[in-house]
Design an enzyme around this catalytic site. Structure first.
Site, mmCIF file in Angstrom:
data_model
loop_
_atom_site.group_PDB
_atom_site.id
_atom_site.type_symbol
_atom_site.label_atom_id
_atom_site.label_comp_id
_atom_site.label_asym_id
_atom_site.label_seq_id
_atom_site.Cartn_x
_atom_site.Cartn_y
_atom_site.Cartn_z
ATOM 1 N N TRP A 1 37.071 34.176 44.071
ATOM 2 C CA TRP A 1 38.098 33.759 45.030
ATOM 3 C C TRP A 1 37.525 32.866 46.133
ATOM 4 O O TRP A 1 38.100 31.848 46.488
ATOM 5 C CB TRP A 1 38.782 34.999 45.593
ATOM 6 C CG TRP A 1 40.066 34.781 46.338
ATOM 7 C CD1 TRP A 1 40.441 35.432 47.479
ATOM 8 C CD2 TRP A 1 41.173 33.914 46.017
ATOM 9 N NE1 TRP A 1 41.691 35.025 47.878
ATOM 10 C CE2 TRP A 1 42.162 34.090 46.993
ATOM 11 C CE3 TRP A 1 41.411 32.996 44.987
ATOM 12 C CZ2 TRP A 1 43.372 33.386 46.992
ATOM 13 C CZ3 TRP A 1 42.619 32.293 44.978
ATOM 14 C CH2 TRP A 1 43.573 32.487 45.971
ATOM 15 N N LYS B 1 40.679 42.473 49.566
ATOM 16 C CA LYS B 1 41.836 43.383 49.561
ATOM 17 C C LYS B 1 41.377 44.813 49.333
ATOM 18 O O LYS B 1 41.064 45.200 48.201
ATOM 19 C CB LYS B 1 42.807 42.953 48.459
ATOM 20 C CG LYS B 1 43.449 41.587 48.719
ATOM 21 C CD LYS B 1 44.300 41.123 47.562
ATOM 22 C CE LYS B 1 44.998 39.808 47.888
ATOM 23 N NZ LYS B 1 45.669 39.209 46.740
ATOM 24 N N GLY C 1 48.305 37.508 49.330
ATOM 25 C CA GLY C 1 49.515 37.233 48.555
ATOM 26 C C GLY C 1 49.195 37.132 47.077
ATOM 27 O O GLY C 1 48.041 37.290 46.675
ATOM 28 N N SER D 1 47.933 35.898 43.949
ATOM 29 C CA SER D 1 47.032 34.768 43.679
ATOM 30 C C SER D 1 45.934 35.170 42.719
ATOM 31 O O SER D 1 45.058 35.952 43.074
ATOM 32 C CB SER D 1 46.407 34.295 44.999
ATOM 33 O OG SER D 1 45.991 35.413 45.778
ATOM 34 N N ALA E 1 42.676 33.741 41.113
ATOM 35 C CA ALA E 1 41.752 32.616 41.275
ATOM 36 C C ALA E 1 41.781 31.724 40.024
ATOM 37 O O ALA E 1 41.690 30.496 40.123
ATOM 38 C CB ALA E 1 40.342 33.145 41.521
ATOM 39 N N LYS F 1 48.373 47.542 46.282
ATOM 40 C CA LYS F 1 48.877 47.054 44.986
ATOM 41 C C LYS F 1 47.785 47.098 43.911
ATOM 42 O O LYS F 1 48.080 47.226 42.724
ATOM 43 C CB LYS F 1 49.491 45.657 45.131
ATOM 44 C CG LYS F 1 48.552 44.551 45.604
ATOM 45 C CD LYS F 1 47.814 43.878 44.494
ATOM 46 C CE LYS F 1 46.658 43.049 45.028
ATOM 47 N NZ LYS F 1 45.922 42.333 43.978
ATOM 48 N N SER G 1 44.153 40.052 35.723
ATOM 49 C CA SER G 1 43.775 40.938 36.821
ATOM 50 C C SER G 1 42.684 41.908 36.374
ATOM 51 O O SER G 1 42.853 42.633 35.386
ATOM 52 C CB SER G 1 44.994 41.738 37.299
ATOM 53 O OG SER G 1 44.567 42.889 37.991
ATOM 54 N N ARG G 2 41.583 41.923 37.143
ATOM 55 C CA ARG G 2 40.510 42.862 36.814
ATOM 56 C C ARG G 2 40.963 44.299 36.993
ATOM 57 O O ARG G 2 40.517 45.194 36.296
ATOM 58 C CB ARG G 2 39.324 42.628 37.752
ATOM 59 C CG ARG G 2 38.418 41.553 37.269
ATOM 60 C CD ARG G 2 37.350 41.309 38.290
ATOM 61 N NE ARG G 2 37.412 39.923 38.682
ATOM 62 C CZ ARG G 2 37.120 39.479 39.887
ATOM 63 N NH1 ARG G 2 36.738 40.307 40.834
ATOM 64 N NH2 ARG G 2 37.187 38.204 40.149
ATOM 65 N N GLU H 1 38.564 46.344 42.953
ATOM 66 C CA GLU H 1 38.953 46.982 44.223
ATOM 67 C C GLU H 1 39.852 48.210 43.997
ATOM 68 O O GLU H 1 39.861 49.137 44.782
ATOM 69 C CB GLU H 1 39.707 45.977 45.112
ATOM 70 C CG GLU H 1 38.877 44.822 45.645
ATOM 71 C CD GLU H 1 38.034 45.202 46.858
ATOM 72 O OE1 GLU H 1 37.891 46.398 47.172
ATOM 73 O OE2 GLU H 1 37.494 44.267 47.484
HETATM 74 N N1 LIG Z 1 39.689 36.924 42.194
HETATM 75 C C1 LIG Z 1 40.922 36.742 42.682
HETATM 76 O O1 LIG Z 1 41.794 36.172 42.015
HETATM 77 C C2 LIG Z 1 41.267 37.224 44.058
HETATM 78 C C3 LIG Z 1 42.452 36.782 44.651
HETATM 79 C C4 LIG Z 1 42.786 37.227 45.920
HETATM 80 C C5 LIG Z 1 41.935 38.127 46.576
HETATM 81 N N2 LIG Z 1 40.789 38.531 45.974
HETATM 82 C C6 LIG Z 1 39.954 39.484 46.710
HETATM 83 O O2 LIG Z 1 38.800 38.788 47.167
HETATM 84 C C7 LIG Z 1 37.666 39.681 47.218
HETATM 85 C C8 LIG Z 1 36.546 39.055 46.425
HETATM 86 O O3 LIG Z 1 37.024 38.955 45.083
HETATM 87 P P1 LIG Z 1 36.329 38.027 44.002
HETATM 88 O O4 LIG Z 1 37.250 38.032 42.848
HETATM 89 O O5 LIG Z 1 35.907 36.740 44.579
HETATM 90 O O6 LIG Z 1 35.043 38.931 43.677
HETATM 91 P P2 LIG Z 1 33.712 38.494 42.947
HETATM 92 O O7 LIG Z 1 33.091 39.758 42.480
HETATM 93 O O8 LIG Z 1 34.010 37.412 41.957
HETATM 94 O O9 LIG Z 1 32.849 37.819 44.123
HETATM 95 C C9 LIG Z 1 32.334 38.510 45.197
HETATM 96 C C10 LIG Z 1 31.111 37.726 45.670
HETATM 97 O O10 LIG Z 1 30.624 38.354 46.853
HETATM 98 C C11 LIG Z 1 29.204 38.327 46.783
HETATM 99 N N3 LIG Z 1 28.682 39.370 47.655
HETATM 100 C C12 LIG Z 1 28.767 40.717 47.495
HETATM 101 N N4 LIG Z 1 28.171 41.338 48.529
HETATM 102 C C13 LIG Z 1 27.721 40.367 49.357
HETATM 103 C C14 LIG Z 1 27.031 40.372 50.587
HETATM 104 N N5 LIG Z 1 26.699 41.517 51.191
HETATM 105 N N6 LIG Z 1 26.710 39.188 51.163
HETATM 106 C C15 LIG Z 1 27.054 38.022 50.550
HETATM 107 N N7 LIG Z 1 27.709 37.953 49.387
HETATM 108 C C16 LIG Z 1 28.040 39.112 48.804
HETATM 109 C C17 LIG Z 1 28.872 38.550 45.322
HETATM 110 O O11 LIG Z 1 27.565 38.099 45.008
HETATM 111 C C18 LIG Z 1 29.965 37.727 44.639
HETATM 112 O O12 LIG Z 1 29.547 36.398 44.400
HETATM 113 C C19 LIG Z 1 38.166 41.014 46.634
HETATM 114 O O13 LIG Z 1 38.497 41.881 47.671
HETATM 115 C C20 LIG Z 1 39.425 40.636 45.866
HETATM 116 O O14 LIG Z 1 40.379 41.686 45.834
HETATM 117 C C21 LIG Z 1 40.423 38.096 44.741
#
Ligand SMILES: NC(=O)c1ccc[n+]([C@@H]2O[C@H](COP(=O)([O-])OP(=O)(O)OC[C@H]3O[C@@H](n4cnc5c(N)ncnc54)[C@H](O)[C@@H]3O)[C@@H](O)[C@H]2O)c1
Length: 331
Positions: free
Chosen positions: A11, A102, A133, A135, A137, A189, A252-253, A279
């Protein structure tokens, strides 16, 4: 405008592309050198996509702190507190924190806005916004149409973030004054998405999925109200909107983790296969804690908690829910 992105995963990197599309400058920080290297070679770390010029990354936290006065938090919720503890001593001026992760902390039941207030010295905290919202990625990286909500106690700041992220190509951002409702809807959610996925894994059909989504919204509303948000917020993009996209999609994971549970995989096997953030499992733990603290019924989430912790077989979980006292649906 310059924006520092903390967390270059699915994201965070995708939002980096959007900010570049909108004419801003970004620097992404991630502790994983492989992710940083891929981004700097113009590849998205998780998707088969070429990133535009300007999406650049670093493993240096100091560099990303020096880069701007806007920090977008896109690490998993479980990493938020520790990363803020690292940022706080390095931050020597006021900054805005924009959270896109989230979740809710299971032990403290704190939302990310509260964690930021606890960990960042008040003199250096200019404001907090949640950007949330429906979304995936996977879709936004392809610039597919998406609507989000920017919410803050400070409406002007919510509007500023709305303007920074919106464009007339694929992303429209609304504002909301209900910070709590937006934060809680986006977190809970994911718990319901796990349950929806589990039903699919068990071979249940679309009737069951619709039932989980509709009764899931009832559980989300309960939590929103307990935590001090407005129930109406749960019926907008950050509640039912995000629930629909998450609870019905193999993108969705959380849905996929639930599906594997339904297919008979153990929690350990699911974590071993999925290195990225799930999450929903952590949110189920948090919501179980909340239902104990506030003596409130969250039937589906509590059944999911008992299944995740090995106290209840998944098929018996369905029976437990169906054999609850019969009642009216009147609201
Ligand atoms: N993937 C989606 O579509 C999406 C959409 C909206 C919201 N989100 C939310 O965004 C958040 C991140 O999701 P994601 O899908 O990007 O996860 P992800 O696992 O793809 O990425 C998380 C990143 O954070 C990094 N990270 C972890 N701990 C860290 C630290 N202490 N310092 C620096 N970097 C660190 C990891 O190396 C990884 O690259 C989650 O809470 C998720 O619910 C994701």
């Amino acid at each position: 405008m310059k924006i520092s992105i903390i967390g270059g995963g699915a994201w965070g990197t995708t939002l980096g592309q959007t900010l570049i599309d909108n004419g801003h400058q970004v620097l992404i920080y991630d502790l994983n050198p492989n992710a940083v290297q891929k981004i700097n070679q113009h590849f998205h770390p998780f998707f088969d996509t070429i990133l535009p010029d300007g999406v650049v990354a670093t493993t240096s936290l100091q560099e990303v702190i020096d880069f701007s006065n806007y920090f977008l938090l896109s690490v998993p919720t479980k990493a938020v507190r520790s990363v803020l503890k690292e940022i706080n001593p390095l931050l020597k001026r006021k900054a805005v924190f924009i959270n896109v992760s989230k979740g809710i902390e299971p032990d403290s039941l704190k939302r990310v806005s509260e964690i930021v207030e606890e960990e960042i010295e008040a003199a250096h905290l200019k404001g907090f916004v949640v950007l949330t919202g429906p979304s995936h990625a996977e879709e936004m990286i392809l610039r597919k149409l998406t609507l989000l909500v920017s919410s803050s106690k400070d409406l002007e700041l919510a509007q500023e973030i709305q303007t920074i992220f919106s464009n007339d190509q694929y992303l429209r951002v609304y504002t909301s004054g209900d910070l709590i409702g937006c934060e809680v809807g986006g977190a809970v959610k994911n718990a319901i998405a796990v349950i929806s996925g589990a039903c699919t894994g068990l071979g249940l059909g679309e009737n069951a999925r619709a039932a989980v989504i509709a009764r899931g919204i009832v559980e989300i509303v309960k939590v929103v109200e307990i935590m001090g948000g407005k129930k109406e917020t749960a019926f907008g993009l950050t509640g039912i909107g995000d629930l629909i996209v998450t609870a019905s999609s193999e993108n969705s994971r959380n849905f996929m983790a639930g599906k594997k549970l339904g297919l008979g995989f153990s929690v350990e096997q699911i974590y071993a296969e999925q290195k990225q953030t799930i999450e929903g499992f952590r949110t189920i733990e948090a919501m179980h804690h909340l239902s104990e603290v506030y003596h409130t019924e969250l039937p589906m989430i509590n059944a999911a908690y008992d299944i995740l912790t090995g106290k209840l077989d998944i098929k018996d979980g369905v029976t437990r829910l169906l054999s609850r006292d019969l009642k009216s649906e009147d609201f």
